[in-house]
Design an enzyme around this catalytic site. Structure first.
Site, short mmCIF file in Angstrom:
data_model
loop_
_atom_site.label_atom_id
_atom_site.label_comp_id
_atom_site.label_asym_id
_atom_site.label_seq_id
_atom_site.Cartn_x
_atom_site.Cartn_y
_atom_site.Cartn_z
N TYR A 177 1.97 6.91 15.19
CA TYR A 177 0.86 5.97 14.95
C TYR A 177 -0.48 6.66 15.22
O TYR A 177 -1.41 6.58 14.41
CB TYR A 177 1.04 4.75 15.86
N VAL A 206 0.81 -1.22 0.00
CA VAL A 206 0.00 0.00 0.00
C VAL A 206 0.84 1.27 0.00
O VAL A 206 0.32 2.36 -0.22
CB VAL A 206 -1.00 0.03 1.19
P1 NDP Z 1 -0.68 -7.50 12.10
O1 NDP Z 1 0.68 -7.00 12.47
O2 NDP Z 1 -1.14 -8.83 12.57
O3 NDP Z 1 -0.85 -7.41 10.50
C1 NDP Z 1 -0.46 -6.28 9.78
C2 NDP Z 1 -0.82 -6.49 8.33
O4 NDP Z 1 -0.48 -5.30 7.59
C3 NDP Z 1 -0.07 -7.65 7.69
O5 NDP Z 1 -0.98 -8.39 6.89
C4 NDP Z 1 0.97 -6.97 6.80
O6 NDP Z 1 1.23 -7.70 5.59
C5 NDP Z 1 0.22 -5.71 6.43
N1 NDP Z 1 1.13 -4.64 5.95
C6 NDP Z 1 2.09 -3.98 6.63
N2 NDP Z 1 2.71 -3.11 5.80
C7 NDP Z 1 2.10 -3.22 4.59
C8 NDP Z 1 2.27 -2.60 3.33
N3 NDP Z 1 3.23 -1.67 3.12
N4 NDP Z 1 1.45 -2.95 2.31
C9 NDP Z 1 0.49 -3.88 2.50
N5 NDP Z 1 0.29 -4.55 3.64
C10 NDP Z 1 1.09 -4.20 4.68
O7 NDP Z 1 -1.68 -6.36 12.59
P2 NDP Z 1 -3.19 -6.40 13.06
O8 NDP Z 1 -3.96 -7.45 12.36
O9 NDP Z 1 -3.20 -6.33 14.52
O10 NDP Z 1 -3.65 -4.94 12.54
C11 NDP Z 1 -4.48 -4.72 11.42
C12 NDP Z 1 -4.93 -3.27 11.45
O11 NDP Z 1 -5.61 -3.01 12.67
C13 NDP Z 1 -3.78 -2.27 11.38
O12 NDP Z 1 -4.16 -1.17 10.58
C14 NDP Z 1 -3.63 -1.83 12.82
O13 NDP Z 1 -3.06 -0.55 12.95
C15 NDP Z 1 -5.07 -1.87 13.29
N6 NDP Z 1 -5.21 -1.97 14.74
C16 NDP Z 1 -4.71 -3.06 15.44
C17 NDP Z 1 -4.85 -3.12 16.80
C18 NDP Z 1 -4.33 -4.25 17.63
O14 NDP Z 1 -4.35 -4.15 18.86
N7 NDP Z 1 -3.89 -5.36 17.05
C19 NDP Z 1 -5.50 -2.03 17.55
C20 NDP Z 1 -6.00 -0.96 16.72
C21 NDP Z 1 -5.85 -0.95 15.37
P3 NDP Z 1 2.42 -8.79 5.40
O15 NDP Z 1 2.44 -9.63 6.66
O16 NDP Z 1 2.01 -9.56 4.19
O17 NDP Z 1 3.69 -8.03 5.20
#
Ligand code: NDP
Length: 238
Positions: free
Chosen positions: A147, A56
């Site tokens: 963040y 992204v």
């Molecule tokens: P994870 O760390 O488990 O997953 C993060 C995901 O983002 C992975 O699939 C990773 O892909 C993807 N990603 C990172 N950088 C890129 C990029 N440049 N392009 C495309 N994909 C990318 O996180 P969560 O599932 O916990 O979080 C998901 C969302 O929820 C995020 O936006 C996070 O900020 C938000 N969130 C999470 C919270 C939490 O407590 N967990 C709380 C509040 C919000 P890959 O592995 O393929 O590189």
């Protein structure tokens, strides 16, 4: 059949959203960045999805990939902007690179994917965009200023874009999770998580499926008159 794209679909929340949208009867494009194997594994267990590489932060490549998806399925109905990164640092230690990477991924990625998806949605007068924000974008988190700022930007983008696209039959909403039990929480020790849970009115972390349920609602027909909203899934924190 409704077609959906979930960015960052290989993470904890993304995977749960993919599973939920498949249960809801959608065909889902499973966006991955580094975790191709995970994406293939998710798709191997489901008959209603396929893995697509989508960084992204590379706006032009992401737009090309999304055009490819539209050609493949004919109509992208649902976009879930979920890809995100986190980092804990004192404000004065945040480097230019840290700042750029955070804003480019967590806010820029939402901008780029919305911009790529909208022309088709506007043409068809139908679309559901669900952006994953964070309670820190609403409350602010110490040692996560970049963040928090990027996620507050996601909320602002959502509210403004909802107004601009409402007459085109498109809804744009935010799900704003609290502390959810995914790899993103692994940066914290068990003791930190236990202390944090004491501050959460429900006394526990949320699960990815609880976030996915809120995404499913915004993506559904039941939410047809709801746009520009922020739905907290945070155990009562906000
Ligand atoms: P994870 O760390 O488990 O997953 C993060 C995901 O983002 C992975 O699939 C990773 O892909 C993807 N990603 C990172 N950088 C890129 C990029 N440049 N392009 C495309 N994909 C990318 O996180 P969560 O599932 O916990 O979080 C998901 C969302 O929820 C995020 O936006 C996070 O900020 C938000 N969130 C999470 C919270 C939490 O407590 N967990 C709380 C509040 C919000 P890959 O592995 O393929 O590189």
């Amino acid at each position: 059949m409704r077609y959906a794209l979930v960015t960052g679909a290989t993470g904890g929340i993304g995977t749960a959203v993919v599973r939920r949208l498949c249960q809801d009867g959608c065909y889902v494009y499973v966006g991955y960045h580094h975790s191709q194997q995970k994406a293939l594994h998710i798709c191997a267990g489901l008959s209603c999805c396929q893995a697509v590489f989508l960084d992204v932060t590379d706006f032009s490549a992401a737009a090309k990939q999304m055009a490819e998806i539209e050609r493949d399925c004919g109509h992208l109905d649902i976009l879930v902007n979920n890809a995100g990164i986190a980092q804990q640092k004192l404000f004065t230690d945040i480097t230019d690179d840290d700042w750029s990477r955070m804003v480019q991924t967590n806010l820029g990625g939402v901008f780029a994917c919305c911009r790529a998806a909208l022309p088709g949605m506007i043409r068809r007068k139908y679309g559901r965009i669900v952006n994953i924000a964070s309670m820190w974008g609403q409350m602010g988190a110490s040692c996560e200023v970049h963040y928090s700022a990027a996620k507050a930007g996601v909320i602002g983008l959502t509210r403004a874009l909802a107004k601009e696209t409402a007459l085109s039959g498109i809804t744009v909403n935010c799900v704003s999770p609290g502390a959810i039990d995914t790899a993103m929480m692994h940066a914290f020790s068990q003791a930190d998580i236990a202390a944090f849970c004491e501050e959460i009115p429900m006394g526990r972390l949320g699960s990815p499926t609880e976030v996915a349920a809120a995404v499913s609602f915004f993506a559904s027909e039941e939410a047809s008159y709801i746009t520009g909203q922020v739905l907290g899934v945070n155990g009562g924190m906000v």
